[in-house]
Design a protein around this motif. Structure first.
Motif, PDB file in Angstrom:
ATOM      1  N   THR A 160       0.826  -1.237   0.148  1.00 13.00           N
ATOM      2  CA  THR A 160      -0.042   0.052   0.003  1.00 13.00           C
ATOM      3  C   THR A 160       0.634   1.173  -0.035  1.00 13.00           C
ATOM      4  OG1 THR A 160      -0.090   0.166   2.331  1.00 13.00           O
ATOM      5  CG2 THR A 160      -1.752  -1.108   1.350  1.00 13.00           C
ATOM      6  N   THR A 161       0.241   2.408  -0.120  1.00 14.07           N
ATOM      7  CA  THR A 161       1.093   3.828  -0.118  1.00 14.07           C
ATOM      8  C   THR A 161       0.058   4.743   0.467  1.00 14.07           C
ATOM      9  OG1 THR A 161       2.473   5.083  -1.247  1.00 14.07           O
ATOM     10  CG2 THR A 161       0.580   4.323  -2.503  1.00 14.07           C
ATOM     11  N   SER A 162       0.718   5.862   1.039  1.00 16.31           N
ATOM     12  CA  SER A 162       0.209   6.981   1.417  1.00 16.31           C
ATOM     13  C   SER A 162       1.171   7.978   1.276  1.00 16.31           C
ATOM     14  CB  SER A 162      -0.255   6.932   2.955  1.00 16.31           C
ATOM     15  OG  SER A 162       0.748   6.606   3.911  1.00 16.31           O
ATOM     16  N   PHE A 163       2.073   7.751   0.269  1.00 16.63           N
ATOM     17  CA  PHE A 163       3.398   8.648   0.041  1.00 16.63           C
ATOM     18  C   PHE A 163       2.870   9.862  -0.737  1.00 16.63           C
ATOM     19  CE2 PHE A 163       6.900   9.981  -2.737  1.00 16.63           C
ATOM     20  CZ  PHE A 163       7.794  10.239  -1.740  1.00 16.63           C
ATOM     21  N   SER A 164       3.097  11.012  -0.186  1.00 17.14           N
ATOM     22  CA  SER A 164       2.487  12.511  -0.712  1.00 17.14           C
ATOM     23  C   SER A 164       3.661  13.288  -1.267  1.00 17.14           C
ATOM     24  CB  SER A 164       1.890  13.072   0.210  1.00 17.14           C
ATOM     25  OG  SER A 164       2.659  13.303   1.546  1.00 17.14           O
ATOM     26  N   GLY A 165       4.748  12.531  -1.364  1.00 14.65           N
ATOM     27  CA  GLY A 165       6.006  13.497  -1.881  1.00 14.65           C
ATOM     28  C   GLY A 165       6.249  13.302  -3.369  1.00 14.65           C
ATOM     29  N   ASN A 166       7.311  13.604  -4.037  1.00 19.36           N
ATOM     30  CA  ASN A 166       7.627  13.533  -5.301  1.00 19.36           C
ATOM     31  C   ASN A 166       8.239  12.125  -5.848  1.00 19.36           C
ATOM     32  OD1 ASN A 166       7.174  16.475  -5.820  1.00 19.36           O
ATOM     33  ND2 ASN A 166       9.002  16.723  -4.733  1.00 19.36           N
TER      34      ASN A 166
END
Length: 138
Positions: free
Chosen positions: A117-123
């Motif tokens: 899963t992911t909740s990455f909010s960067g570049n």
């Protein structure tokens, strides 16, 4: 009395096995450097197969991926608040657990499989992103 002592011994051994297999280690980068360099992580580097361990790359730290890394651990996080970069064709595969953070990931590819899963909010600067999870949301 002998039966109670045997039961206690069995319980202690079972508890020890349980704790040793479910214990979670954490790796936090303490200085910029290569993934495989122990100095980057303050003494011991994570292997290319990360199992049941949290990985943290804090703000201000750049870790250069010098191996293909497979991350697995249902309740674990691979957190990038700093920079994860690579000058080669290396990849990160998330089979279980979450890719999180708000930093920069600039590598060849990221693969999400099984229970990743992911909740990455960067570049994200990738050549390839692959997904074989039922649902993946950014």
């Amino acid at each position: 009395m002998k039966t109670n002592l045997s039961t206690i011994k069995i319980a202690v051994v079972a508890l020890g096995i349980f704790l040793s297999t479910t214990a979670s280690a954490a790796f936090t980068a303490v200085t910029s450097g290569n993934w495989s360099n122990p100095t980057t992580w303050g003494g011991i580097a994570p292997t290319a197969t990360v199992l049941n361990q949290d990985i943290t790359i804090p703000v201000g730290i750049t870790v250069t991926l010098d191996a293909d890394v497979t991350f697995s651990g249902l309740l674990n996080n691979f957190s990038v608040a700093g920079v994860l970069t690579s000058t080669t064709s290396n990849a990160v595969t998330i089979t279980q657990g979450a890719l999180t953070g708000s930093g920069t990931i600039s590598i060849n590819r990221v693969n999400f499989t099984t229970l990743g899963t992911t909740s990455f909010s960067g570049n994200l600067n990738l050549k390839r992103l692959t997904n074989s999870t039922p649902v993946l949301a950014f």
